[in-house]
Design an enzyme around this catalytic site. Structure first.
Site, mmCIF file in Angstrom:
data_model
loop_
_atom_site.group_PDB
_atom_site.id
_atom_site.type_symbol
_atom_site.label_atom_id
_atom_site.label_comp_id
_atom_site.label_asym_id
_atom_site.label_seq_id
_atom_site.Cartn_x
_atom_site.Cartn_y
_atom_site.Cartn_z
ATOM 1 N N ASP A 28 0.860 -1.186 0.000
ATOM 2 C CA ASP A 28 0.000 0.000 0.000
ATOM 3 C C ASP A 28 0.893 1.232 0.000
ATOM 4 O OD1 ASP A 28 -2.400 1.523 0.140
ATOM 5 O OD2 ASP A 28 -2.083 1.828 2.273
ATOM 6 N N SER A 29 0.302 2.362 -0.367
ATOM 7 C CA SER A 29 1.048 3.617 -0.325
ATOM 8 C C SER A 29 1.431 3.951 1.120
ATOM 9 C CB SER A 29 0.201 4.745 -0.908
ATOM 10 O OG SER A 29 -0.993 4.870 -0.156
ATOM 11 N N TYR A 60 -0.867 8.636 -2.485
ATOM 12 C CA TYR A 60 -0.792 8.478 -3.932
ATOM 13 C C TYR A 60 -2.007 9.123 -4.618
ATOM 14 C CZ TYR A 60 2.847 4.746 -3.976
ATOM 15 O OH TYR A 60 3.999 4.015 -3.889
ATOM 16 N N GLY A 61 -3.110 9.206 -3.857
ATOM 17 C CA GLY A 61 -4.416 9.500 -4.461
ATOM 18 C C GLY A 61 -4.522 10.786 -5.249
ATOM 19 N N CYS A 91 -4.204 -1.400 -2.226
ATOM 20 C CA CYS A 91 -4.339 0.051 -2.419
ATOM 21 C C CYS A 91 -5.216 0.230 -3.649
ATOM 22 C CB CYS A 91 -2.952 0.657 -2.641
ATOM 23 S SG CYS A 91 -3.007 2.413 -3.044
ATOM 24 N N GLU A 179 -2.999 9.248 7.761
ATOM 25 C CA GLU A 179 -1.532 9.105 7.791
ATOM 26 C C GLU A 179 -0.928 9.986 8.889
ATOM 27 O OE1 GLU A 179 0.911 7.312 5.586
ATOM 28 O OE2 GLU A 179 -0.848 6.067 5.295
ATOM 29 N N CYS A 213 -11.084 2.731 -0.441
ATOM 30 C CA CYS A 213 -9.705 3.077 -0.092
ATOM 31 C C CYS A 213 -9.415 2.325 1.198
ATOM 32 C CB CYS A 213 -9.563 4.581 0.123
ATOM 33 S SG CYS A 213 -7.969 5.031 0.856
ATOM 34 N N HIS A 215 -7.506 2.813 3.553
ATOM 35 C CA HIS A 215 -7.326 3.605 4.777
ATOM 36 C C HIS A 215 -8.658 3.837 5.496
ATOM 37 C CE1 HIS A 215 -3.403 4.664 3.110
ATOM 38 N NE2 HIS A 215 -3.117 5.372 4.193
HETATM 39 N N1 DGL Z 1 -4.970 3.029 0.788
HETATM 40 C C1 DGL Z 1 -4.855 3.676 -0.499
HETATM 41 C C2 DGL Z 1 -6.055 3.302 -1.369
HETATM 42 O O1 DGL Z 1 -6.672 2.292 -1.100
HETATM 43 C C3 DGL Z 1 -4.624 5.133 -0.277
HETATM 44 C C4 DGL Z 1 -4.167 5.832 -1.464
HETATM 45 C C5 DGL Z 1 -3.394 7.089 -1.224
HETATM 46 O O2 DGL Z 1 -2.239 6.982 -0.845
HETATM 47 O O3 DGL Z 1 -3.941 8.165 -1.486
HETATM 48 O O4 DGL Z 1 -6.374 3.960 -2.338
#
Ligand code: DGL
Length: 296
Positions: A28-29, A60-61, A91, A179, A213, A215
């Site tokens: 994952d990011s 990453y989003g 992710c 985060e 997502c 998170h």
């Molecule tokens: N957990 C990632 C997802 O499912 C988060 C992406 C991000 O880093 O923005 O999209």
């Protein structure tokens, strides 16, 4: 007799040393994929795992396609180098933006070198299950801007059932909140309400919301609160992805056969190991040992 025992012990030690641990990688990011890893390990505890969070470059989003693809491929390649035969992109953003290119362009080249490898995402398994959960046929998707803009969820849901009505809402502030460890504070309420209200204002018939997502399950109590007792089911992906992986392993003996069963899990982060250890505590409710790595 003693000589035979010594010989057998020696053989066991030698065998342990020569058998390489072949793991399942979970990427994952940042920390979000830990919500998926937990469910996978509950369901499939016997396998060996590596978790990699690219925390130094999260989120990453909000990034471009090229960056998300480059970062994701660097991480996946690293996990293969560490002895992973299978990598789960836990992710949605990476699954939406990078998985197809990795599957179509990058993996075939490595397979030609004789490697038995694969990479799987989380969007299709989610759509497969959630498409059967709705009664009204109206589904809401909460996700990062990157996932929303990719259109991957509407596409996957339409494959399952073209009559489904899919409404998406991007939640750009949720991943940074999580985060930063601010998701339980009072300040988070405002941002949770803002996106839930925006989603439901688009379609009042939504009876199922996907947390698109990994998170977002950390915001579940606040999301439920923001729904004010409305009869809407909120679905997190962890259990669905774990069930889908279980099914995949049953159908793919060539990969299942080479994965080792030591029940171990290693954790890598591109950020500080101490910071990851501290934050992972919130997700996993236990202390883990973490190693810092640099990508690529
Ligand atoms: N957990 C990632 C997802 O499912 C988060 C992406 C991000 O880093 O923005 O999209």
């Amino acid at each position: 007799m003693q000589d035979v025992c010594i010989f057998v012990d020696f053989f066991v030690i030698l065998r342990r040393k020569t058998i390489k641990t072949m793991r399942i990688g979970v990427f994952d990011s940042g920390y979000g994929g830990l919500t998926v890893l937990e469910k996978i390990r509950l369901r499939l505890p016997e396998y060996d795992y590596i978790y990699l969070g690219d925390n130094a470059r999260a989120p990453y989003g909000t990034r471009s396609y090229e960056l998300i693809y480059n970062y994701t491929w660097q991480a996946v390649r690293y996990l293969f180098q560490q002895g992973c035969a299978l990598v789960i992109l836990a992710c949605n953003t990476a699954s939406a933006k990078a998985l197809r290119t990795i599957q179509q362009n990058d993996l075939p080249a490595l397979r030609e070198e004789g490697q038995i490898i694969n990479a799987l995402g989380v969007i299709r398994p989610t759509a497969e299950v959630v498409s059967r959960m709705t009664t009204t046929g109206h589904i809401g998707v909460l996700a990062t801007p990157g996932t929303v803009q990719s259109g991957s969820y509407p596409i996957e849901f339409q494959h399952q059932n073209p009559k489904l009505c899919i409404t998406q809402q991007a939640c750009p502030l949720w991943v940074p909140l999580i985060e930063a460890g601010e998701h339980t504070g009072d300040g988070a309420d405002y941002f949770v309400r803002q996106y839930i209200d925006a989603l439901l204002a688009q379609d009042e018939q939504i009876d199922t919301i996907v947390l698109g997502c990994t998170h977002y399950p950390l915001l579940m109590p606040k999301i439920q609160e923001a729904l004010h007792g409305r009869n809407i089911r909120v679905v997190a992906q962890g259990d669905l992805v774990a069930a889908s992986l279980d099914d995949y392993l049953h159908r793919h003996g060539e990969i299942n056969g080479i994965l080792t069963r030591g029940g171990t899990c290693r954790f890598f982060t591109t950020e500080s190991a101490a910071r990851f250890r501290e934050s992972a505590n919130i997700f996993l409710r236990r202390t883990i040992s973490v190693q810092h790595i640099d990508l690529p």
